[in-house]
Design a protein around this motif. Structure first.
Motif, mmCIF file in Angstrom:
data_model
loop_
_atom_site.group_PDB
_atom_site.id
_atom_site.type_symbol
_atom_site.label_atom_id
_atom_site.label_comp_id
_atom_site.label_asym_id
_atom_site.label_seq_id
_atom_site.Cartn_x
_atom_site.Cartn_y
_atom_site.Cartn_z
ATOM 1 N N ASN A 106 30.157 43.840 66.990
ATOM 2 C CA ASN A 106 31.373 43.071 66.730
ATOM 3 C C ASN A 106 31.914 43.380 65.343
ATOM 4 O O ASN A 106 33.052 43.036 65.026
ATOM 5 C CB ASN A 106 31.103 41.572 66.855
ATOM 6 N N SER A 107 31.071 44.010 64.524
ATOM 7 C CA SER A 107 31.496 44.386 63.176
ATOM 8 C C SER A 107 31.358 45.887 63.026
ATOM 9 O O SER A 107 30.661 46.541 63.776
ATOM 10 C CB SER A 107 30.645 43.669 62.126
ATOM 11 N N GLY A 108 32.035 46.430 62.074
ATOM 12 C CA GLY A 108 32.037 47.871 61.834
ATOM 13 C C GLY A 108 33.370 48.233 61.242
ATOM 14 O O GLY A 108 33.549 48.284 60.011
ATOM 15 N N PHE A 109 34.354 48.451 62.115
ATOM 16 C CA PHE A 109 35.718 48.563 61.624
ATOM 17 C C PHE A 109 36.122 47.195 61.088
ATOM 18 O O PHE A 109 35.852 46.158 61.712
ATOM 19 C CB PHE A 109 36.669 48.982 62.745
ATOM 20 N N PRO A 110 36.747 47.164 59.935
ATOM 21 C CA PRO A 110 37.048 45.856 59.310
ATOM 22 C C PRO A 110 38.014 45.030 60.157
ATOM 23 O O PRO A 110 38.991 45.552 60.686
ATOM 24 C CB PRO A 110 37.655 46.247 57.961
ATOM 25 N N LEU A 111 37.684 43.767 60.301
ATOM 26 C CA LEU A 111 38.529 42.835 61.043
ATOM 27 C C LEU A 111 39.233 41.919 60.049
ATOM 28 O O LEU A 111 38.703 41.590 58.997
ATOM 29 C CB LEU A 111 37.682 42.017 62.012
ATOM 30 N N GLY A 112 40.403 41.493 60.415
ATOM 31 C CA GLY A 112 41.160 40.592 59.544
ATOM 32 C C GLY A 112 41.391 39.257 60.226
ATOM 33 O O GLY A 112 41.507 39.176 61.445
ATOM 34 N N SER A 113 41.444 38.232 59.426
ATOM 35 C CA SER A 113 41.684 36.895 59.986
ATOM 36 C C SER A 113 42.992 36.302 59.506
ATOM 37 O O SER A 113 43.291 35.153 59.767
ATOM 38 C CB SER A 113 40.522 35.972 59.586
ATOM 39 N N SER A 114 43.774 37.121 58.780
ATOM 40 C CA SER A 114 45.053 36.628 58.279
ATOM 41 C C SER A 114 46.170 37.441 58.892
ATOM 42 O O SER A 114 45.947 38.336 59.705
ATOM 43 C CB SER A 114 45.083 36.727 56.746
#
Length: 613
Positions: A85-93
Motif C-alpha cells: 500500500n506504500s511505495g509510490f508516495p501517496l497524498g492526502s491533500s
C-alpha cells in the motif's frame, strides 16, 4: 528485499501477508521508487540515480505506466502491483504528491528473467503548474517509454472524462513513429505503441446497456464509439486517437477502496480494511497486467532492457529539451549506433580478456592450438556482441568487429610467435653450451674433431626436438641458429681437412725423409762397401801388381839374364868372326844388339813397361 504479500484473490499480492519475498538481483537493488524524470519548472531532467539503476539491468523490461488527473489514486493502484500500500508516495491533500515521473523496478513475479518497471507520473491538469505543455510532454514521455499505459480517472467514462484525455490528441503532433526519410512501411507501427488500459475509479453505476449487462471492455468501446457527420469532428478526434494510437484496449472499473475516513491514510490501511469489491477488481487488474502486458520493443523488434530504457529516456528528454519532436525510429537509430559501438567495444574487450587468459599458455605448440584459443575467444566476443547489439541489419558493426578481432588476432599471434622465438632461442643457448665449451677447449680442432662435432650436434638436435613448449617458431629459430653457426661447422671441417692435409704432407715428408735417409744410408753403405771393395780390390790389385811386378821382375831378370846369356853367346859365337865378317854383318849385329839392349832397358817389351810403372 521487497516483501510481496500472499494471494487472497487468485494470487494477487496483499499488503498484510508476508509469506512471499522477492529478491532483488545482486547487480541492482530498488526497495523503494526513485524519480526517473524530474520536472524542474519548464525543464525535464533525467535523474542520475535512476539512470544508474537502469544501466545495471540487462534483462528485458515490461514497462507499466500510469497517467491521469492528479489526486485520483494512481500511486495507490501502482503500489498494489508490487503487493504494497506504500511505495509510490501517496497524498492526502488537494496538492499533487508526485512530481515528474517516478520509477520502481522489481523482478517480474510471473516471468523469470524479466523486470517489471512501474512508472508513476505526476497528475495531469495540476493548477499549480499553470503550464499545460509540460503535462503534454510528461504524457508523451510516458507513452514513449511504456509498453502498457494505464489511464486513471474518476467517476465514469463520459464526454468530460474523454475531453480530459485531450493530451492523446496531441500525440500525433509531438510523437513520430517513423522519420520523414523512412521508406520502410512493412512494420506494424501499432506493435511499437503501448497497450491502453482505462481504470475508472469510484465507479458506482451498473454496467448495463439497453437493459442488458455489458462487460467493462464493452463499456469502454461503447464510450469510444464514433458519431457520423461533420459536426462531430471534435467529438470523434480524441476517440479516434485512443482507438488508433494504442495497440489494444482494456477497461477496469473500481469501487471506492475504503471508507472516506481511511482514504487519507491509504498507505497505512490493512487488507481487511479495504472494500471486498475493490480488492476483487484490483486482483483482476493485477492478473491482467502480469499476464497480458508485453516486453517493451522498438523498431526492428528490438527488445528493450533496463539499460536501453534508461538511454531512451535520456535521448527523448534531450530531444524534447532541444525543441525537436521525438521520433521512435530516429531514437532507435541513434540508440543502435550507441549500443552497437558499445557492443563492439564490449566484444573486443571480451576477446582481449579471453585471449589474455591464454597468454600464460604461450607459446602454443602448433598454429592450430592458437587458432583454437582464438576461435573460443571470438565465439565469446560474438555472443557479447549479439547480446548487446541493436538493429545491425546491414551487419556493419559485425563486420567491423570481425576486422578488429582479426587485427587483435594478429597482435596475439605475434606475441605467441615472439614468445616462441624467446623460448626457443633461450633453449638453444642453454643446449649449445656443451658445444660452445668444446669450441673453447679446442676439442673440435684435433684430428677427428669434425666427427665429434657432428656427433654432439646430433645429440644437441635430438634434445632440442624432444624439449616441449618451444612453440610455432621452434623450427624457424632452429633453422636460423643452424645457418648462423654453419660457418663454425665449415671452419671445423676445413680445419680438420687442413690438419689432415698437413699431417698427410708431414707423413709424406717424413716418409720422403726416411726414404732419403734410407737412401743415404744405403748409399753410404754402398759407398762403404764400394770403398771397402775398392780397398780390397786395390789391395788385391796391388797384391796382384806386386806379385806381377815380382814375377815380371823375375821374368825380366830372367830375360835379362837370358838376353845377356844370348848376347854373350852371340858375342862368343861371333867374336871369332868379328874381324872376318862383313862389315854389314857387323852392323846388323850391332843393331840387333842395340835392339836387345833397348828391350832390356824397357823391361822386356810394352806390357812389361806398364807393370813396372
Amino acid at each position: 528485499m521487497l516483501v510481496l504479500g500472499g494471494a487472497d484473490y487468485s494470487g494477487v499480492p496483499s499488503s498484510s501477508a508476508s509469506d512471499k519475498t522477492l529478491k532483488m538481483p545482486a547487480a541492482w537493488s530498488m526497495p523503494l521508487p526513485v524519480c526517473l524524470i524530474e520536472n524542474e519548472g519548464t525543464n525535464l531532467v533525467v535523474n542520475r540515480e535512476a539512470m544508474n539503476i537502469l544501466l545495471k539491468i540487462s534483462e528485458p523490461v515490461i514497462v507499466v505506466a500510469i497517467v491521469g488527473k492528479y489526486r485520483t489514486g494512481k500511486s495507490f493502484l501502482m503500489n498494489r502491483l508490487v503487493g504494497c500500500n506504500s511505495g509510490f508516495p501517496l497524498g492526502s491533500s488537494i496538492q499533487s504528491k508526485t512530481k515528474g515521473i517516478w520509477m520502481w523496478c522489481v523482478p517480474h513475479p510471473r516471468k523469470p528473467g524479466h523486470v517489471l518497471v512501474l512508472l508513476d507520473t505526476e497528475g495531469l491538469g495540476d493548477v499549480e503548474k499553470g503550464d499545460s505543455k509540460n503535462d503534454a510532454w510528461i504524457f508523451s514521455l510516458t507513452v514513449l517509454l511504456s509498453s502498457a499505459l494505464v489511464y486513471n480517472s474518476m467517476g465514469t467514462i463520459d464526454q468530460q472524462a474523454i475531453e480530459q484525455l485531450h493530451y492523446v490528441t496531441q500525440l500525433t503532433e509531438i510523437i513520430k513513429t517513423k522519420s520523414t526519410n523512412s521508406k520502410d512501411g512493412t512494420e506494424d507501427e501499432k506493435e511499437l505503441l503501448p497497450s491502453f488500459t482505462w481504470c475508472v475509479r469510484d465507479f458506482c453505476l451498473d454496467l448495463e446497456r439497453d437493459g442488458k449487462d455489458i462487460t467493462e471492455d464493452e463499456y469502454l468501446m461503447m464510450a469510444l464509439e464514433l458519431k457520423s457527420g461533420p459536426n462531430f469532428k471534435n467529438y470523434n478526434l480524441p476517440r479516434e486517437c485512443i482507438l488508433n494510437f494504442f495497440r489494444s484496449h482494456k477497461c477496469f472499473v473500481f469501487d471506492r477502496p475504503t471508507s472516506k475516513k481511511n482514504l487519507q491514510r491509504l498507505d497505512e490501511v490493512k487488507e481487511k480494511e479495504l472494500e471486498k469489491e475493490f480488492v476483487e477488481q484490483a486482483a483482476k487488474f493485477y492478473h491482467h497486467i502480469m499476464k497480458s502486458c508485453s516486453v517493451k520493443v522498438l523498431t526492428g523488434g528490438i527488445t528493450v532492457t533496463g539499460k536501453l530504457l534508461g538511454k531512451l529516456a535520456s535521448m527523448y528528454v534531450d530531444t524534447i529539451q532541444s525543441g525537436s519532436v521525438p521520433c521512435m525510429e530516429n531514437a532507435v537509430l541513434a540508440l543502435s549506433e550507441i549500443e552497437n559501438n558499445a557492443a563492439l567495444q564490449d566484444a573486443l574487450s571480451t576477446y582481449e580478456s579471453e585471449m589474455e587468459k591464454q597468454v600464460p599458455k604461450f607459446p602454443t605448440l602448433t598454429e592450430y592450438e592458437f587458432l583454437n584459443m582464438h576461435m573460443k575467444s571470438k565465439d565469446k566476443a560474438d555472443q557479447v556482441f549479439m547480446k548487446r547489439s541493436l538493429n545491425d541489419k546491414s551487419q556493419k558493426y559485425q563486420q567491423e568487429l570481425k576486422i578488429q578481432i582479426c587485427n587483435k588476432r594478429r597482435e596475439f599471434m605475434k606475441r605467441n610467435e615472439e614468445k616462441s622465438i624467446e623460448v626457443s632461442t633461450n633453449l638453444l643457448k642453454s643446449l649449445s653450451l656443451t658445444m660452445q665449451n668444446g669450441l673453447m677447449q679446442g676439442r673440435y680442432t684435433r684430428p677427428g674433431g669434425h666427427e665429434l662435432f657432428l656427433f654432439e650436434k646430433a645429440k644437441f638436435l635430438e634434445r632440442y626436438q624432444r624439449m616441449p613448449g618451444k612453440g610455432v617458431k621452434s623450427h624457424e629459430v632452429l633453422t636460423k641458429f643452424m645457418l648462423e653457426n654453419k660457418n663454425i661447422e665449415e671452419a671445423i671441417q676445413q680445419l680438420e681437412e687442413n690438419v689432415v692435409q698437413a699431417e698427410k704432407k708431414l707423413a709424406e715428408s717424413q716418409i720422403k725423409a726416411m726414404l732419403a735417409q734410407q737412401d743415404r744410408a744405403l748409399v753410404e753403405k754402398r759407398s762403404r762397401n764400394l770403398e771397402q771393395s775398392m780397398k780390397r780390390q786395390t789391395a788385391n790389385h796391388q797384391q796382384f801388381i806386386n806379385s806381377l811386378n815380382d814375377k815380371m821382375e823375375r821374368n825380366r831378370r830372367q830375360m835379362v839374364q837370358e838376353n845377356q846369356r844370348q848376347i854373350n853367346q852371340k858375342l862368343q859365337a861371333h867374336q871369332s868372326t868379328l874381324n872376318s865378317t862383313h862389315q854389314q854383318a857387323l852392323d846388323q849385329l850391332q843393331r840387333t844388339i842395340e835392339d836387345l839392349r833397348r828391350q832390356n832397358q824397357s823391361g822386356g817389351g810394352g806390357g812389361g813397361g806398364c807393370i813396372l810403372s
